[in-house]
Each structure stands twice: as C-alpha cells, then as structure tokens.
Design a protein around this motif. Structure first.
Motif: not given
Length: 200
Positions: A99-121
């Motif tokens: 839960l602590a780790k998810l709290w830290v990285v939570y804003p990254r869920l709203f990154r746009w565009p969500p995928l930038s290529g194969v590595l990102s997917a």
C-alpha cells in the motif's frame, strides 16, 4: 449524412482533451515524497519481503510435496517452524508495504499517453500482474491462517502458482526499472529527482 472523422483527427482530439486533464490530476496528487527515490526505497524493502516469502514458501512446498532426487534438510530440529514463522510474519507485512508503494507511484497511473511503446506496454502488464498477485497472496494467506476458505479452489496449489507469477512479474518489473533503480538506489546530496523535488 454524418461526417466520418478521420482516425488521426479523432486521436488528436482525444489527446488534446485528455492530456491537460491527466496533467492536472498528476499535479493535484503531487507530493515531495512521491518521487522515484521513495519508490526505490520502498520497492527494495518490498522486493526483499517478496523474495523471503517466496523462498520460505518454496521450502515448505517441497517438504509437503517432495520431489524425486531432492533431499531437504531436517536439521536443526525447529527449521521448519522458523521458516514458516518467517513466511507468515513477512507475508503479513506485505500488505502495508504494498500500500505504501502504491501510494508513492499512484500519480503515474494518470500518465498520458498511457503507453509509449512495446517496453511501456510490457511494463504496465507486468505491474498489473505484480499488483494483483501481491494483493491476493497475503490476503488468502491470512485467511488460510484463520482457516477460513470462502473459495472453491485449492489454497496450496493456487498460492504456489501465484507465487511463481509474482516472482516472474517482479523480475520483469525490476529489469524494466533497472536504470531508475540504479540511479536512485543511494541518495547523493546533489541529487534532484522528479520535477526538481530533492530527496531528503
């Protein structure tokens, strides 16, 4: 007659509509401790906990379902008790760490565009598997301790299979994130990370 908007124009319109909203959400969720350095610090403790649980669980599984040609140690006398105790204690710690780790990285869920290529997917897919298994394993483990089984499947077989999935997803996640992990493993006084927020 309805006009058909070309696909590229539709994608451009969606991008123009979503990009500022995604940026706004990320700014609203910003915090000095939501940075790569903190993600690495919490992640290394969480990763160690996963490995300890995996190894102690593997030892328990081999004792309960012996494999041909593999001799498991039976000494010292209380070895199984210690490994199982470690598995249960560290496994129970996984939920607050996760839960602590998810709290830290939570804003990254709203990154746009969500995928930038194969590595990102690949990264997003491994993270989805990692988070799902990391939540299911300790919860079902705790219910097993309580001897309450509100499911039809075999706990031991499913727990074992999910553990392998988690370790695989964790290895892939670490491989993808290795440059960031190496850059932020230790704090240097001159480090500046994530939008100019210094690590303290």
């Amino acid at each position: 007659m309805t006009e058909h908007v070309p696909r590229t124009a539709l994608v451009d319109r969606l991008d123009a509509a979503i990009r500022p909203r995604a940026a706004h959400v990320q700014r609203a969720l910003a915090s000095p401790v939501r940075n790569t350095r903190m993600a690495v610090v919490v992640g290394r403790v969480l990763g160690l906990a996963f490995v300890v649980c995996f190894l102690t669980g593997l030892y328990s599984h081999v004792l309960q379902s012996p494999l041909d040609g593999i001799v498991t140690p039976t000494r010292p006398e209380h070895l199984y008790g210690w490994t199982q105790g470690t598995h249960v204690v560290v496994g129970s710690m996984l939920l607050p760490l996760l839960l602590a780790k998810l709290w830290v990285v939570y804003p990254r869920l709203f990154r746009w565009p969500p995928l930038s290529g194969v590595l990102s997917a690949l990264e997003r897919g491994s993270v989805a598997v990692l988070v799902a298994t990391a939540l299911v394993l300790p919860v079902t483990g705790i219910l097993n301790i309580l001897e309450w089984y509100p499911w039809e499947f075999s706990f031991r077989r499913t727990h074992f299979a999910l553990a392998w999935m988690l370790i695989g997803a964790l290895a892939l996640h670490i491989a993808v994130q290795l440059p960031a992990i190496r850059a932020h493993w230790r704090r240097d006084d001159g480090d500046v990370v994530d939008g100019g927020v210094r690590d303290d």
